[in-house]
Scaffold this active site. Structure first.
Site, PDB file in Angstrom:
ATOM      1  N   GLN A 144       0.841  -1.209   0.000  1.00 36.82           N
ATOM      2  CA  GLN A 144       0.000   0.000   0.000  1.00 36.82           C
ATOM      3  C   GLN A 144       0.872   1.253   0.000  1.00 36.82           C
ATOM      4  O   GLN A 144       2.065   1.196   0.325  1.00 36.82           O
ATOM      5  CB  GLN A 144      -0.947   0.012   1.214  1.00 36.82           C
TER       6      GLN A 144
ATOM      7  N   HIS B 281     -10.262   3.692  18.559  1.00 32.99           N
ATOM      8  CA  HIS B 281      -9.684   2.464  19.104  1.00 32.99           C
ATOM      9  C   HIS B 281     -10.345   2.032  20.413  1.00 32.99           C
ATOM     10  O   HIS B 281     -10.467   0.834  20.683  1.00 32.99           O
ATOM     11  CB  HIS B 281      -8.165   2.637  19.254  1.00 32.99           C
TER      12      HIS B 281
ATOM     13  N   GLU C 246      -1.229   0.616  13.265  1.00 33.02           N
ATOM     14  CA  GLU C 246      -0.663   1.708  14.074  1.00 33.02           C
ATOM     15  C   GLU C 246      -0.196   1.182  15.438  1.00 33.02           C
ATOM     16  O   GLU C 246       0.602   1.817  16.120  1.00 33.02           O
ATOM     17  CB  GLU C 246      -1.701   2.798  14.356  1.00 33.02           C
TER      18      GLU C 246
ATOM     19  N   ASP D  70      -0.619  -8.513  10.855  1.00 34.22           N
ATOM     20  CA  ASP D  70      -0.774  -7.471   9.838  1.00 34.22           C
ATOM     21  C   ASP D  70       0.033  -7.882   8.603  1.00 34.22           C
ATOM     22  O   ASP D  70       1.111  -8.445   8.709  1.00 34.22           O
ATOM     23  CB  ASP D  70      -0.291  -6.100  10.357  1.00 34.22           C
TER      24      ASP D  70
ATOM     25  N   GLY E  53      -4.144 -11.841   7.038  1.00 33.07           N
ATOM     26  CA  GLY E  53      -5.018 -12.286   8.121  1.00 33.07           C
ATOM     27  C   GLY E  53      -5.869 -13.481   7.737  1.00 33.07           C
ATOM     28  O   GLY E  53      -6.159 -14.350   8.563  1.00 33.07           O
TER      29      GLY E  53
ATOM     30  N   ASP F  15      -9.371  -4.990  12.663  1.00 34.37           N
ATOM     31  CA  ASP F  15      -9.140  -3.554  12.483  1.00 34.37           C
ATOM     32  C   ASP F  15      -8.466  -3.349  11.127  1.00 34.37           C
ATOM     33  O   ASP F  15      -7.268  -3.054  11.029  1.00 34.37           O
ATOM     34  CB  ASP F  15      -8.266  -3.044  13.629  1.00 34.37           C
TER      35      ASP F  15
END
Ligand code: SAM
Length: 288
Positions: free
Chosen positions: A34, A65, A89, A109, A142, A159
């Site tokens: 990305q 969050h 993050e 991630d 994932g 998330d």
């Protein structure tokens, strides 16, 4: 209107955009997956932008969050093993680790380069969560992780990038994936929650995600909370095999937060009840 020299044009929907002045771009990198920008926005502070979409900003990430993590965590009687998918993050893991019941968090991630940038430039968000001994960080898709792991979890928190912003996470908003997530829950106290973008601006996409979750879980609770930097109420879908977050009283949530030593800024026992009773934003102009 004078458009500031340095400006982020942020999509709110396919038709509406926000013009967001920025002080400076801190780092920009096209990773394998990305386009990553970490910038300092005039209004919102240090911000993470992926493929042109704001993910989190220093000024209001705590809202997102906290409401993503705590309703599911307080509804589980004793969440010890938690899986976070996405959350680059590190702020989702930060919120999970606040619960003193938590012994083991796996964060999966897909983008390892993003994680390294987050560790270096997003301390204001992860606040050291990446270095907590209870955390196991896995760099993987994932979907593949869920299909291959033999670990079991009490709570699973999804998330991910929005179901309409990047293809990267699309498969993780589908029925087949939610069924696999259900199969890695430790027992029938298991709970999952996913962020689900905007039911107002992307009603059709949201409805498909909701139906996919409903196909895998008997109990569903939707909620949405306004996130200033998104310029919309962000949707969340919580699902479980039997536990209902609405069954908790204000007193019970207060007791749980106190016993687990969880301190928050936006989420509270009253907020828990309020957000789970707030209507979901729908757009009558979008033909479903
Ligand atoms: N807070 C953001 C929001 O409101 O949309 C989302 C959090 S975070 C920045 C989104 C994360 O999802 C990113 O770190 C991205 O790398 C991760 N991601 C996207 N697709 C993924 C996949 N298939 N497997 C694992 N992580 C994925």
């Amino acid at each position: 209107m004078k458009i500031p020299y340095l400006t982020l044009v942020q999509p709110v929907s396919n038709k509406t955009y926000n013009i967001m002045p920025l002080k400076k771009i801190i780092v920009r990198k096209k990773t394998k997956y990305q386009d990553v920008v970490i910038a300092d926005l005039d209004e919102y502070g240090i911000s993470l932008i992926l493929d042109g979409y704001i993910q989190s900003t220093e000024s209001d990430e705590y809202i997102y969050h906290e409401v993503l993590v705590h309703p599911a965590m307080v509804t589980h009687p004793k969440p010890e093993k938690v899986l976070v998918i996405g959350g680059g993050e590190g702020a989702t893991v930060r919120e999970v680790l606040k619960h003193n019941t938590v012994k083991h968090v796996v964060m999966v991630d897909i983008d390892g380069e993003l994680i390294e940038l987050a560790k270096k430039y997003l301390e204001c968000m992860h606040k050291g969560a990446f270095y907590d001994p209870r955390l196991k960080l896995v760099i993987a898709d994932g979907k593949e992780y869920v299909e291959t792991t033999n670990e079991k979890f009490d709570v699973v928190i999804l998330d991910l990038t929005d179901p309409y912003s990047s293809k990267l996470s699309l498969e993780l908003y589908k029925e087949k994936f939610y069924r696999k997530v259900r199969d890695i829950l430790a027992d029938d106290n298991g709970i999952i929650v996913t962020q689900a973008g905007s039911s107002f601006f992307f009603e059709n996409v949201y409805r498909k995600v909701l139906e996919a979750v409903k196909s895998a879980f008997p109990l569903i609770r939707e909620y949405n909370v306004w996130i200033p930097s998104f310029s919309y109420a962000c949707n969340f879908i919580l699902a479980s095999l039997k536990l209902d977050p609405l069954n908790l009283t204000v007193e019970q949530v207060e007791r749980i937060l106190k016993e687990r030593n969880v301190n928050t800024k936006f989420y509270s026992a009253r907020t828990h009840i309020a957000i789970l009773n707030t209507p979901i934003y729908r757009n009558p102009l979008i033909q479903t």
